[in-house]
Structure formats: C-alpha cells, structure tokens
Design an enzyme around this catalytic site. Sequence first.
Site, PDB file in Angstrom:
ATOM      1  N   ASP A  44       0.839  -1.201   0.000  1.00 46.71           N
ATOM      2  CA  ASP A  44       0.000   0.000   0.000  1.00 46.71           C
ATOM      3  C   ASP A  44       0.871   1.246   0.000  1.00 46.71           C
ATOM      4  OD1 ASP A  44      -2.818   1.240   0.710  1.00 46.71           O
ATOM      5  OD2 ASP A  44      -1.354   2.222   2.017  1.00 46.71           O
ATOM      6  N   TYR A  49       2.608   9.920  -0.096  1.00 52.99           N
ATOM      7  CA  TYR A  49       3.671   9.357   0.758  1.00 52.99           C
ATOM      8  C   TYR A  49       5.082   9.650   0.235  1.00 52.99           C
ATOM      9  CZ  TYR A  49      -0.038   6.467   2.915  1.00 52.99           C
ATOM     10  OH  TYR A  49      -1.171   6.018   3.545  1.00 52.99           O
ATOM     11  N   LYS A  74      -3.024   5.881  -3.886  1.00 54.88           N
ATOM     12  CA  LYS A  74      -4.178   6.748  -3.563  1.00 54.88           C
ATOM     13  C   LYS A  74      -3.970   8.128  -4.168  1.00 54.88           C
ATOM     14  CE  LYS A  74      -3.912   4.564   0.980  1.00 54.88           C
ATOM     15  NZ  LYS A  74      -2.469   4.573   1.233  1.00 54.88           N
ATOM     16  N   HIS A 107      -7.945   9.231  -1.504  1.00 56.21           N
ATOM     17  CA  HIS A 107      -7.299   9.156  -0.190  1.00 56.21           C
ATOM     18  C   HIS A 107      -8.165   9.700   0.948  1.00 56.21           C
ATOM     19  CE1 HIS A 107      -2.974   9.063   1.608  1.00 56.21           C
ATOM     20  NE2 HIS A 107      -3.856   8.710   2.510  1.00 56.21           N
TER      21      HIS A 107
HETATM   22  P1  NAP Z   1       0.624   0.838  12.188  1.00 53.54           P
HETATM   23  O1  NAP Z   1       0.843  -0.117  11.097  1.00 53.54           O
HETATM   24  O2  NAP Z   1      -0.597   0.710  13.031  1.00 53.54           O
HETATM   25  O3  NAP Z   1       1.882   0.892  13.157  1.00 53.54           O
HETATM   26  C1  NAP Z   1       3.183   1.093  12.659  1.00 53.54           C
HETATM   27  C2  NAP Z   1       4.139   1.156  13.849  1.00 53.54           C
HETATM   28  O4  NAP Z   1       4.193  -0.122  14.492  1.00 53.54           O
HETATM   29  C3  NAP Z   1       5.529   1.523  13.422  1.00 53.54           C
HETATM   30  O5  NAP Z   1       6.069   2.338  14.442  1.00 53.54           O
HETATM   31  C4  NAP Z   1       6.244   0.163  13.403  1.00 53.54           C
HETATM   32  O6  NAP Z   1       7.627   0.271  13.699  1.00 53.54           O
HETATM   33  C5  NAP Z   1       5.553  -0.570  14.517  1.00 53.54           C
HETATM   34  N1  NAP Z   1       5.554  -2.027  14.297  1.00 53.54           N
HETATM   35  C6  NAP Z   1       5.201  -2.683  13.165  1.00 53.54           C
HETATM   36  N2  NAP Z   1       5.265  -4.021  13.343  1.00 53.54           N
HETATM   37  C7  NAP Z   1       5.702  -4.215  14.612  1.00 53.54           C
HETATM   38  C8  NAP Z   1       5.980  -5.380  15.365  1.00 53.54           C
HETATM   39  N3  NAP Z   1       5.809  -6.604  14.866  1.00 53.54           N
HETATM   40  N4  NAP Z   1       6.417  -5.213  16.650  1.00 53.54           N
HETATM   41  C9  NAP Z   1       6.575  -3.980  17.180  1.00 53.54           C
HETATM   42  N5  NAP Z   1       6.322  -2.844  16.497  1.00 53.54           N
HETATM   43  C10 NAP Z   1       5.887  -2.955  15.229  1.00 53.54           C
HETATM   44  O7  NAP Z   1       0.609   2.364  11.653  1.00 53.54           O
HETATM   45  P2  NAP Z   1       0.349   3.172  10.337  1.00 53.54           P
HETATM   46  O8  NAP Z   1       1.605   3.365   9.579  1.00 53.54           O
HETATM   47  O9  NAP Z   1      -0.431   4.357  10.787  1.00 53.54           O
HETATM   48  O10 NAP Z   1      -0.663   2.307   9.436  1.00 53.54           O
HETATM   49  C11 NAP Z   1      -0.228   1.327   8.521  1.00 53.54           C
HETATM   50  C12 NAP Z   1      -0.414   1.747   7.067  1.00 53.54           C
HETATM   51  O11 NAP Z   1      -1.763   2.103   6.793  1.00 53.54           O
HETATM   52  C13 NAP Z   1       0.351   3.013   6.657  1.00 53.54           C
HETATM   53  O12 NAP Z   1       1.725   2.777   6.527  1.00 53.54           O
HETATM   54  C14 NAP Z   1      -0.359   3.365   5.385  1.00 53.54           C
HETATM   55  O13 NAP Z   1       0.066   2.525   4.315  1.00 53.54           O
HETATM   56  C15 NAP Z   1      -1.803   3.077   5.767  1.00 53.54           C
HETATM   57  N6  NAP Z   1      -2.507   4.299   6.271  1.00 53.54           N
HETATM   58  C16 NAP Z   1      -3.452   4.861   5.471  1.00 53.54           C
HETATM   59  C17 NAP Z   1      -4.122   5.997   5.890  1.00 53.54           C
HETATM   60  C18 NAP Z   1      -5.159   6.606   4.999  1.00 53.54           C
HETATM   61  O14 NAP Z   1      -5.529   7.788   5.216  1.00 53.54           O
HETATM   62  N7  NAP Z   1      -5.667   5.874   4.037  1.00 53.54           N
HETATM   63  C19 NAP Z   1      -3.841   6.590   7.146  1.00 53.54           C
HETATM   64  C20 NAP Z   1      -2.870   5.974   7.948  1.00 53.54           C
HETATM   65  C21 NAP Z   1      -2.229   4.839   7.506  1.00 53.54           C
HETATM   66  P3  NAP Z   1       8.773   0.025  12.607  1.00 53.54           P
HETATM   67  O15 NAP Z   1       8.438   0.888  11.425  1.00 53.54           O
HETATM   68  O16 NAP Z   1       9.996   0.434  13.332  1.00 53.54           O
HETATM   69  O17 NAP Z   1       8.761  -1.431  12.247  1.00 53.54           O
END
Ligand code: NAP
Length: 285
Positions: A44, A49, A74, A107
């Site tokens: 994704d 980004y 997006k 988005h």
């Molecule tokens: P998330 O996936 O909920 O959390 C990411 C965090 O968790 C990072 O700090 C990561 O650290 C840590 N992490 C990941 N796997 C882990 C594990 N196994 N153990 C411990 N820590 C871990 O947060 P997010 O980035 O907000 O959401 C994920 C994705 O959703 C985004 O990257 C994006 O692609 C998408 N998104 C979309 C929207 C939208 O508006 N459509 C909004 C927000 C997010 P490290 O990086 O150090 O591994």
Amino acid sequence: MTREAVTVGDVDVPAVGLGTWRLRGDDCRRAVETALELGYRHVDTAQAYDNERQVGTAIEGSSVDREDVFLTTKLDGGNRSREAVHRSVDRSLDRLDTDYLDLLLIHWPNGRPPFSPVRLPGATPLSETLAAMADLVADGRVRRIGVSNVGVRGLDEARSLSDVPIFANQVGFNPYLERRNLLSYCRRHDVLLTAYSPLCHGGVLDDEVLAAVGRTYGKTAAQVAIRWVVQHEGVRAIPKATGRDHLRANLDVFDFELTEAEMERIRRPSKLRALAAAARSRLSG
Ligand code: NAP
C-alpha cells in the site's frame, strides 16, 4: 483456519499487506524488498507518501512477478478533477514502474483536507473524480477503484455515484477502533475493508490484554492485534514495518486462531486510546 487471503469478486487479496506511510528513500526500498522476499504480496502506498518510486524500484528489482503483487496507491488531495486524476495516475504508474494499478483509492473524502469534517467550497464533485477513475478502469491503467477515510454515508454516496463497483474502503481499524456498522455495510455490499493503522500507529504494542492473550499462543501484542483485525470476515490489514523482524512477525499470524471470547476481550473501542496513540505517533514522527 488461516485466511491468508480475502476473496472479493475475482481476486484474492492477501490478508496482510505492507503499509508504507512514512517509509521514505532507501528505508522504503529496503522494507519493500525485504517484505517481498518474506512473502508479502500486497503493498500500500499513496501519491502523498512520496515513496512510489522506491516502492516501484523494489518490486521491479525483486524476483516476484508484478502480476503476483496487489499494489494500491491513492489520489492526493489536489488530484480530483478528471484531468488531474488522469495526469497524476500516469505519473504514479511511471514512478511505480508498472503499467497498471490493482487498486486506486481516493485518499480522503473529496475536497476535504485530512481530519477536517468540513467540505471545501468549489471542490471537484465526487462524481467527476469517480468518472475519471472509471475511465482508467476502462483503459486498463487501473483494475479496481475505491475510497478511504469514509463512513457508511460517504461509502454509500460513492457507490451510488460510481459506474464501476467500489471495491474497497480503507479506514483505521484496530482493537480500539472497531467499525461494526461500517463493516456490516461493507459485508452487505461486497466492499473490502482495508484496515490501516492496525497497530494503532504502535499504540497497541504495550497493551496488557494483547500481551496476555499472546502468551497463550507464543505471540506478541502486535501479532495478536493483526490477527484480531484479519480474523474479521472481509477485512485485511496493512501494518507498516521497517525492519526484517517486524516484517516477518506481522506475517506470522496465520498459525493460530483467537477464540470468540478472546476477540471480545481484545476489542475495547476507545477514542481516547486511539487519539493518545495518534498523538504519540505524531510527536515521534
Ligand atoms: P501501524 O501499522 O498501526 O503501526 C506502525 C508502527 O508499528 C511503526 O512504528 C512500526 O515500527 C511498529 N511495528 C510494526 N510491526 C511491529 C511489530 N511486529 N512489533 C513492534 N512494532 C511494530 O501504523 P500506520 O503506519 O499508521 O498504518 C499502517 C499503514 O496504513 C500506513 O503505513 C499506510 O500505508 C496506511 N494508512 C493509510 C491511511 C489513509 O488515510 N488511508 C492513514 C494511515 C495509515 P517500525 O516501522 O519500526 O517497524
């Protein structure tokens, strides 16, 4: 039960994909390369980004066929007119080094900046954006379209205005944020719910309930949270992770199944928890 993919229409969408928000430059390229090597087949990204080029380089350089990767991007907020949709998607395709997208999402709700409930005057009508996306489906540049950050009303509006099916809605979904009404709407209308921030931006990592459940299965709190998300029928998760250990762990959630009681114990809808995690994430990012 493993449910490693969610089948919608004619396609199996891997239940766990790689989110890439805030992955930039070489970190992004390396994370996507490692993810593909570990078995991820769902990535994704977004025009906003600023990492489409690195995502594309990683996919192109891997031993995985492009056809085997489910790739989503997006539309950025400014790219909503017919002309801007066409032009910006061509640029995305160029950066991603591919001639098609598996899924193109709007988005944020049209004309609405992130996190604002207010629709800007003069914004491009949603019908125009959706028609432009349908053009791209017709000529093969895009295989499926969808929306993001909308609730039942927004999704219903998009479905009623679109000539091609709305395939997915990408929204925040995690143990503190379970969207039961939206999910049941999605299931009724065959719309995939893609769960972003399944780890609540890292906010679930020190959650005692998740850790306790995880001890039963030899899993971490993060793994239990991802399992909880993908164990919902019709939902897939796109956790973001940077290094090999996290990437591997997040894919290793298909050899156990949470009981109904555990599913209930884990879900603790709490705006406060979700907001606190978001704030912590903004401070650290
Ligand atoms: P998330 O996936 O909920 O959390 C990411 C965090 O968790 C990072 O700090 C990561 O650290 C840590 N992490 C990941 N796997 C882990 C594990 N196994 N153990 C411990 N820590 C871990 O947060 P997010 O980035 O907000 O959401 C994920 C994705 O959703 C985004 O990257 C994006 O692609 C998408 N998104 C979309 C929207 C939208 O508006 N459509 C909004 C927000 C997010 P490290 O990086 O150090 O591994």
